[in-house]
Write an enzyme that holds these catalytic residues in place. Structure first.
Site, PDB file in Angstrom:
ATOM      1  N   ASP A 201       0.828  -1.197   0.000  1.00  0.00           N
ATOM      2  CA  ASP A 201       0.000   0.000   0.000  1.00  0.00           C
ATOM      3  C   ASP A 201       0.870   1.257   0.000  1.00  0.00           C
ATOM      4  O   ASP A 201       1.866   1.327   0.725  1.00  0.00           O
ATOM      5  CB  ASP A 201      -0.865  -0.037   1.273  1.00  0.00           C
ATOM      6  CG  ASP A 201      -1.947   1.017   1.280  1.00  0.00           C
ATOM      7  OD1 ASP A 201      -2.781   1.008   0.367  1.00  0.00           O
ATOM      8  OD2 ASP A 201      -1.950   1.858   2.204  1.00  0.00           O
ATOM      9  N   GLU A 243       1.511  -0.426  -5.054  1.00  0.00           N
ATOM     10  CA  GLU A 243       0.566   0.630  -5.381  1.00  0.00           C
ATOM     11  C   GLU A 243       1.366   1.922  -5.404  1.00  0.00           C
ATOM     12  O   GLU A 243       1.764   2.429  -4.349  1.00  0.00           O
ATOM     13  CB  GLU A 243      -0.539   0.726  -4.325  1.00  0.00           C
ATOM     14  CG  GLU A 243      -1.613   1.718  -4.730  1.00  0.00           C
ATOM     15  CD  GLU A 243      -2.153   2.556  -3.586  1.00  0.00           C
ATOM     16  OE1 GLU A 243      -3.169   3.224  -3.795  1.00  0.00           O
ATOM     17  OE2 GLU A 243      -1.568   2.571  -2.487  1.00  0.00           O
TER      18      GLU A 243
HETATM   19  C1  NOJ Z   1      -4.447   3.117  -0.661  1.00  0.00           C
HETATM   20  C2  NOJ Z   1      -5.610   2.189  -0.506  1.00  0.00           C
HETATM   21  O1  NOJ Z   1      -5.906   1.600  -1.749  1.00  0.00           O
HETATM   22  C3  NOJ Z   1      -6.746   3.004   0.055  1.00  0.00           C
HETATM   23  O2  NOJ Z   1      -7.938   2.262   0.073  1.00  0.00           O
HETATM   24  C4  NOJ Z   1      -6.378   3.494   1.427  1.00  0.00           C
HETATM   25  O3  NOJ Z   1      -7.371   4.372   1.914  1.00  0.00           O
HETATM   26  C5  NOJ Z   1      -5.046   4.239   1.404  1.00  0.00           C
HETATM   27  N1  NOJ Z   1      -4.028   3.582   0.634  1.00  0.00           N
HETATM   28  C6  NOJ Z   1      -4.512   4.399   2.805  1.00  0.00           C
HETATM   29  O4  NOJ Z   1      -4.062   3.155   3.289  1.00  0.00           O
END
Ligand code: NOJ
Ligand code: CA
Length: 562
Positions: A201, A243
């Site tokens: 993440d 991500e």
């Molecule tokens: C990216 C995630 O995909 C999202 O859902 C989340 O709110 C943020 N990171 C914070 O962890």
């Protein structure tokens, strides 16, 4: 070059345990329920599950606020249930990757609790503090409209703490060696329990320099190599999927020049331009996005491709005019938009439930360069519930049947309301019904996944965007080990005729249609003339179906070619 990198041609399926299947009747999906649905997932043909966060959490951001990295939230089951689940996946040849959310913890995490209580606590330096509110605290918020600042006052600590996301998600001080060591320990723990890797993440923020004195955060890319080394040492074929919604100019930094950082990164550039192409029928910016994100082959690196995910459709990288075009087409009402940059709807309602348009979008997901990542429920065309706040609207329970609560739970009060009534309600859109109907989207998806697996050229090969003479039609040729595949997509709601020089100007072989009987022979000038119906798509193989007899061995050695 290692020839069996599983992620190169995986079909990844993303779900959150809480909204998939509830076995014990408390209204919340759980690991036992998910385990009972593994045969469904295996039948669909997916090869890897990506689970959203399921660790203990106050659940203020769908689990992206973790309060204990070494456990399963009791709502979803126990660690024992997790191991049963991961074993059941292994038996079916399905891999599991899980979210690794380590940019921040929940403010309820014992580490933060200890840190805020006592300046002398060893955990104090696990977070990022400031005595004064930094002047730029209002800048760089990730959720504009909902989040106001990146620095909030903590009464107990008598200091400001840094949070890139919501105020209940204090950022970890990831530069602290102890934090780094703990983070590796977390990965090692889940690897022992059977996972094949992590969807990391918020990677750009994990590796950013943090602190009140930091004016422009710098990414510390070496950290990525450390993560990769550790994971690969513990489990040779585990992968990290980042991500990282970053500009194409820095993508390569996430992969690493020697392929020594993240094996996979989500391709946000292609995602946004793909939605622009769907909205405008102009494929030129998409073709450009494919070029600027081209990964030199052969390579161990791979893009993760997606259409809609669990977040909003972020359109922040498009030009103002392009973004407006997408908003007008897919999210015209304020209520459909989010954070001044995106659309929060699910795919099927955005594409007006139009089967031709949905097939086009999915055909693209399965044929653009990279590994497809599906979102649960999209295989049956599930809709959204815009009465739910923020991104919750696209996270409603899976619709299994036309039984009460869509067959998701026996409880009357599910974790989020099951979509009911109307074009997308469970009464009409559900897996059981589509399973029985040969032409339903679910069975179409199963067949397209099956064909995708027979086209390893797409995951492994070199690609070339071929001129079609029409901005609405995108043609991509893949070459790999003396085998070639051509995919053609018409983004327009009108038919288009195109002429393709598939083999340069030379004599082109027959195009064998992989999905229907209309094969195509070149005309005298060596070109192929195709008429594509509105939203029409074709998957062809060049030459005959003896391609497997013609396939050569790939290069061994050199991980990279420039
Ligand atoms: C990216 C995630 O995909 C999202 O859902 C989340 O709110 C943020 N990171 C914070 O962890
Ligand atoms: Ca349950």
């Amino acid at each position: 070059m290692i020839k069996d990198l599983w992620y190169k041609n995986a079909v990844i399926y993303n779900l959150s345990v809480g909204s998939f299947m509830d076995a014990n009747g408390d209204g919340i999906g759980d690991f036992q329920g998910l385990q009972r649905r593994l045969d469904y997932l295996q039948g669909l043909g997916v090869t890897c599950l990506w689970l959203g966060p399921f660790q203990p959490s106050p659940m203020r951001d769908h689990g992206y606020d973790v309060a204990d990295y070494y456990n399963v939230d009791p709502r979803y089951g126990t660690l024992g249930d997790f191991v049963e689940f991961s074993h059941a996946c292994k038996q079916r040849g399905i891999r599991v990757i899980i979210d690794l959310v380590v940019n921040h913890t929940s403010d309820q995490h014992p580490w933060f609790q200890a840190a805020r209580k006592d300046p002398e606590s060893p955990y104090r330096d696990w977070y990022v503090w400031s005595d004064k509110k930094p002047a730029d605290a209002h800048q760089g918020v990730v959720f504009p409209g909902v989040q106001k600042t990146t620095w909030s006052w903590d009464k107990e600590a008598r200091a400001y703490y840094f949070h890139r996301f919501y105020d209940f998600q204090p950022d970890l001080n990831t530069a602290n060696p102890e934090v780094q060591a703990e983070l590796l320990k977390v990965m090692g723990f889940w690897i022992e329990l059977g996972v094949s890797g992590f969807r990391m993440d918020a990677v750009p923020f994990v590796i950013a320099t943090k602190g009140p004195e930091v004016k422009k955060p710098k990414q510390q890319f070496d950290m990525l190599r450390t993560f990769r080394e550790f994971v690969q040492w513990r489990c040779g074929d585990a992968v990290l999927l980042a991500e990282a919604n970053v500009l194409p100019t820095v993508d390569q930094e996430y992969f690493g020049d020697d392929g020594d950082r993240m094996q996979m990164v989500f391709n946000f550039q292609v995602n946004q331009n793909l939605f622009y192409a769907l909205a405008s029928a102009d494929t030129r910016p998409l073709a450009k996005a494919l070029e600027v994100t081209r990964v030199p082959r052969p390579s161990t690196n791979q893009w993760g491709l997606f259409l809609r995910n669990h977040d909003e459709l972020d359109l922040g990288r498009l030009t103002e005019a392009q973004r407006k075009r997408v908003f007008d087409a897919f999210g015209p009402d304020k209520d459909m938009q989010l954070y001044d940059r995106g659309i929060r709807r699910r795919l099927a309602p955005m594409l007006h439930g139009d089967r031709r348009w949905l097939e086009l979008a999915y055909s693209l997901l399965f044929t653009l360069p990279g590994t497809p990542v599906l979102r649960y429920g999209d295989e049956i065309g599930m809709g959204d519930d815009l009465s739910l706040p923020e991104r919750e609207c696209a996270r409603t329970p899976m619709q299994w049947s036309d039984e009460p609560q869509g067959g998701f739970t026996k409880a009357d009060d599910p974790v989020l309301p099951v979509i009911s009534g109307g074009a997308f309600g469970y009464e009409r859109i559900n897996a059981a019904h589509q399973r029985r109907e040969p032409t339903a989207l679910l069975n179409w998806t199963e067949r397209i996944i099956r064909m995708r697996k027979e086209c390893p050229e797409i995951g492994w090969g070199d690609f070339q965007v071929l001129p079609t003479g029409s901005n609405a039609v995108l043609a991509i040729r893949y070459d790999w080990r003396n085998n070639s595949v051509l995919v053609v997509h018409n983004f327009d709601d009108r038919p288009h005729e195109v002429a393709l020089a598939v083999d340069g100007e030379g004599k082109s072989p027959r195009l064998v249609n992989l999905l229907a009987e209309d094969h195509n022979d070149p005309e005298e000038d060596g070109r192929h003339r195709l008429v594509l119906e509105p939203y029409g798509y074709r998957w062809y193989r060049l030459g005959g179906l003896d391609y497997l007899l013609r396939r050569t061995e790939g290069p061994v050695g050199g991980a990279k070619r420039s």
